[in-house]
Design an enzyme around this catalytic site. Structure first.
Site, PDB file in Angstrom:
ATOM      1  CG  ASP A 150      -1.736  -1.272   1.339  1.00  0.00           C
ATOM      2  OD1 ASP A 150      -2.199  -1.783   0.312  1.00  0.00           O
ATOM      3  OD2 ASP A 150      -1.888  -1.782   2.469  1.00  0.00           O
ATOM      4  CD  GLU A 179      -9.560  -2.039  -1.420  1.00  0.00           C
ATOM      5  OE1 GLU A 179      -9.809  -2.036  -0.216  1.00  0.00           O
ATOM      6  OE2 GLU A 179      -9.221  -3.063  -2.036  1.00  0.00           O
TER       7      GLU A 179
END
Length: 530
Positions: A15, A184
């Site tokens: 991420d 997302e």
């Protein structure tokens, strides 16, 4: 030009959120249940990265005790407003439930490696928050979570303006976009009059990707690009898989790059597995005639080798950590504390005091380092004198509390005697190396070897081709195998029935289930990868 080789940050660095500040690039990555919280790396050329500290104090109370495996800090987003760094992140306290039970926080710092402000809680719509600075205004992007039965669990991307000083919401929350596939990890970029909404699409596994939408107004409506900016889901032969969760960054010369996560799978009889976890990669980006971002080399597939227009690598070398328990060491659910991890009690050694067992979410005495390549070797010299089967210390290959391999020095009954608690203690018992394999819901002892206790001795493990081989070091440096070959690839996101988001680690630990007083001394820990 600089040639970078992906992944640029290797082994459990998922991420990535990247920002440029002057001549430096900074990346923040997820830390989940691990400390240090929110590791930060920096680079001048995008090819060579160094650890640059972490967001200390990111967890109120400095404890994630009780947080489940792969809970904790998800997808921090790093930004720069011209004067200071901002980081926003969610602490996820429930995994695999409809609620997630997230708390979202913001902290700031004038220097990435400096002191960060105490975290302030803000609106917690869901995980994967991001901040966008726009003409003096501050906006919070988030995934909206709908926990209700029959609802859309991932119910789209929302936007809320925040007061820059109080961080309180200003006005309404706006629904920017919903999509039939999961989206997302929202990020915003303003370019040529368009607000570009960069989205992680399709979940974080092999179906992952990056999708872009855009609007003339920050609050929408947003139109989706007709094609993904990045994905590897349509070609399982690609060496870089799971490509997704991206962020666009402009370089000083006006060119653009995309930071994103990726993974390097091993092929196994049970399908591809990625024990190194999700890692950080970078792609060069251009903009097409219609104003949409595209990978410069064409198509949506990630490239291993990428040319970027950056400054040459700095000749400065980062100062080594003065803390013998600092990076690259990591610990579970709390930072190392002298009460259980002491580097001063015996010069050149680390003393661990045993606490809970390895399946605890509360107080497991474990120090571990990331495994960054598919071939790796770890070894350590340990000295300890366990007097009961409730005491153990040794070397571990770790994924989480339900997937690990441990070679421990511990106590056992005299050979041939039945295992029935402590009744044999008065008859001496014996000191053994016990090799244990833990795999979701099942723990098995795969080998027991008698060892002397008069002095310290060295144990190790070699990982290659997805197989772990444990050994002990005997006289004249001869390695003696301990137990059979074990499946290292089970220590991955891709094995098991539950959500998994971290990566394999190698480390040392100690256990004392009864008295929490047993200690073990370790020296010469070495993890080599590649």
């Amino acid at each position: 030009m600089t040639l970078l080789h992906n992944p640029v940050i290797r082994g459990f660095a998922p991420d990535p959120s990247m920002v440029r500040v002057g001549d430096w690039y900074y990346v923040a990555t997820s830390s989940f249940e691990w400390f240090p919280t929110i590791p930060l790396h920096r680079s001048r050329d995008l090819a060579h990265w160094e650890y640059a500290g972490h967001v200390e104090g990111a967890v109120p109370g400095d404890s994630l005790a009780g947080v489940p495996d792969s809970g904790g800090i998800w997808a921090p987003s790093l930004s720069w407003d011209g004067e200071r760094f901002w980081v926003v992140y969610s602490i996820v306290r429930s995994v695999g439930t409809p609620y997630f039970d997230t708390d979202t926080y913001v902290a700031t710092a004038t220097e990435a490696a400096g002191e960060w402000t105490a975290p302030r809680r803000i609106a917690s719509h869901g995980f994967d928050p991001a901040l966008f600075h726009d003409g003096g205004r501050l906006w919070l992007l988030n995934l909206q979570n709908d926990h209700r039965p029959g609802g859309r669990r991932f119910a789209g991307i929302v936007l809320t303006e925040l007061d820059r000083e109080t961080l309180a919401p200003v006005g309404d929350t706006h629904l920017l976009l919903q999509h039939e596939r999961l989206v997302e990890g929202p990020k915003l970029v303003h370019k040529d009059g368009w607000y570009h909404l960069v989205l992680a699409e399709g979940g974080t596994g092999f179906e992952h990707g990056v999708l872009v939408a855009r609007s003339r107004e920050i609050t929408g409506p947003y139109e989706l690009d007709s094609q993904p900016l990045l994905t590897s889901r349509d070609d399982p032969s690609l060496p870089l898989q799971k490509a997704g969760h991206g962020e666009l960054v402009q370089l000083p010369d006006g060119s653009w790059v995309l930071s994103h996560l990726t993974a390097r799978p091993l092929n196994t009889p049970n399908g591809p597995r990625c024990p190194l976890g999700r890692e950080t990669a970078i792609q060069a980006v251009t903009w097409d005639a219609e104003g949409w971002p595209r990978l410069r080399h064409g198509g949506p597939h990630p490239s291993i080798e990428v040319d970027v227009s950056t400054h040459p690598r700095s000749s400065e070398q980062p100062a080594p950590s003065a803390d013998p328990l600092g990076w690259p060491w990591s610990t579970l659910r709390a930072a190392p504390d002298p009460s259980w991890a002491d580097a001063a009690a015996r010069p050149g050694w680390i003393r661990l005091r045993g606490r809970h067992g390895p399946e605890s979410w509360w107080a497991h005495s474990l120090l571990a380092q990331r495994i960054t390549e598919h071939r790796a070797e770890a070894q350590v010299t340990v000295e300890a004198r366990p007097t009961t089967f409730t005491q153990a210390a040794g070397l571990v290959l770790w994924y989480n509390t339900e997937s690990y391999l441990a070679l421990d020095l511990t106590w056992a009954e005299p050979e041939g005697e039945e295992q029935r608690g402590q009744q044999w203690r008065d008859r001496g018992g014996r000191t053994v190396l016990s090799l244990v394999e833990r795999d979701e819901g099942s723990t098995r002892q795969v080998a027991v070897v008698d060892v002397p206790t008069e002095s310290a001795f060295t144990i190790g493990v070699t990982v290659e081709d997805g197989v772990a081989r444990f050994w002990s070091l005997g006289a004249h440096g001869v390695r003696t195998p301990v137990g059979p070959e074990l499946d290292f690839t089970r220590l991955s996101d891709d094995h098991g029935s539950k959500l998994r988001f971290t990566g394999a680690m190698a480390g040392i630990h100690a256990v004392d289930l009864v008295g929490a007083a047993f200690t073990a001394d370790f020296t010469g820990f070495r993890l080599s990868c590649g």
